[in-house]
Design an enzyme around this catalytic site. Structure first.
Site: not given
Length: 390
Positions: A46, A111, A113
């Site tokens: 995807e 991830d 951040d």
């Protein structure tokens, strides 16, 4: 800091040139096809695109590299996200029997951040970063890369600068791509040390004896802590920041001014200020999407580029090229050496990213892909040898 005179209003004009002449499609396809050893691996992947005016399009999928290229050059996405490999082609998910469309595999991803560190940095807040707080990303990469390689045995880790305020890690080993949700959760929890939300003052509590993984992490933190916390963040320089530090020290220590047996309050403070802060939900889900390498960050214009860990301590997020810079570099006159080459050589060497500041980051990506290809070849040879024995 300025983004090399990048103007977001120019993005609609720059993206067509970027996708037509600069985006490294062949390397990108080579990565996500994983040698073509599994049928429909690329076809069942995807992709999602964020288009102009925040139009979000999910469940995109493509049969070939050429099909992907044509679609991206047609719609010129502002952002590209990569998702899982599904049981069926994602662009046909509405046509399959209910409940049968399932996410099967995906890279194990992380991830990190900078906004999650706002309680321990005084130089910047929210989406802003500077060289002083970027050290936190360096520490996070050092700790997680070592743990994923040494503690879990993974080899193929692609570290990518997000283009603005963080970093992503794609663990691409076959074993990592096949992990269940439970296994991903276990890895993420093993690596998570900062516990509790904003209301929790003390977020790190160490037990005796300290786990070997935490000891290894402390080695990294202790290397960077004096410069980062004491000098750049000056955590003992203002009453407000000193109070924050003291809030992490056990009361009996404050009264006696000495360390009680079995307490590690100095180490807990260092870890709270510097240990990686993971978004564990990103790592746990197989069907979670993550921003793609070589996507453009619409706010800064910077390209989301692979990082070379051999140059990690000198990595400068503000030196990462913007889309405006690399498009401008394409228009610069060729040097005498370039002009001497034949037209065929010019087409091969000088009409793409190799003429721009993007070249070295694509080279890092190529090196990463070569490493994966070498491992696949070794695995195939070992399997062949085993079959011969039996």
């Amino acid at each position: 800091m300025p983004s090399s005179d990048y103007d977001s209003a120019c993005l609609p004009d720059l993206l067509p040139l970027y996708y037509r002449r600069l985006f490294p499609f062949s390397q990108y396809y080579r990565w996500l096809n994983y040698g073509g050893v599994q049928k429909n691996y690329f076809q069942n992947r995807e992709f999602s695109f964020t288009l102009k005016d925040d139009i979000y399009v999910r469940y995109q999928s493509f049969s070939t590299q050429n099909e992907l290229e044509k679609e991206m050059q047609k719609v010129n996405p502002y952002k590209i996200d990569i998702g899982a490999i599904y049981s069926h082609r994602p662009n046909q998910h509405n046509t399959v029997k209910s409940g049968t469309f399932q996410a099967l595999e995906k890279e194990l991803v992380f991830d990190i951040d900078m906004t999650d560190y706002d309680d321990v940095r005084s130089c910047c807040s929210a989406a802003d970063i500077c060289s002083k707080c970027w050290t936190l990303m360096t520490i996070a990469i050092r700790i997680l890369d070592r743990a994923l390689r040494d503690d879990f045995g993974f080899q193929h880790l692609l570290w990518v600068y997000s283009g603005r305020r963080g970093v992503h890690c794609w663990v691409c080993d076959e074993a990592a791509r096949k992990l269940s949700v439970a296994a991903r959760s276990a890895v993420a929890e093993y690596l998570s040390l900062i516990k509790g939300g904003e209301e929790m003052v003390k977020k790190v509590v160490l037990m005796d004896p300290i786990h070997p993984f935490i000891r290894e992490s402390l080695n990294v933190v202790e290397h960077y802590f004096p410069r980062y916390a004491l000098q750049d963040q000056d955590i003992l320089g203002r009453k407000e920041s000193v109070d924050k530090v003291l809030a992490l020290v056990p009361e009996d220590i404050l009264f006696t001014i000495r360390v009680s047996k079995g307490q590690y309050f100095e180490k807990e403070i260092m870890l709270q200020y510097c240990y990686p802060r993971l978004d564990v939900n990103v790592s746990k889900g197989v069907n979670h999407l993550l921003k793609s390498p070589f996507s453009v960050h619409p706010k800064t214009g910077r390209i989301s580029v692979p990082m070379d860990l051999k140059e990690l301590d000198t990595f400068d997020p503000f030196a990462v090229p913007t889309i405006s810079l690399i498009c401008e570099e394409l228009d610069r006159p060729r040097t005498g050496e370039e002009e001497e080459k034949s037209e065929e050589e010019k087409l091969l060497f000088f009409t793409d990213f190799k003429r721009t500041s993007l070249a070295k980051y694509v080279k890092y990506f190529d090196q990463f892909l070569d490493g994966m290809a070498g491992s696949r070849k070794g695995d195939l040879l070992r399997k062949s040898d085993l079959q011969k024995e039996f």
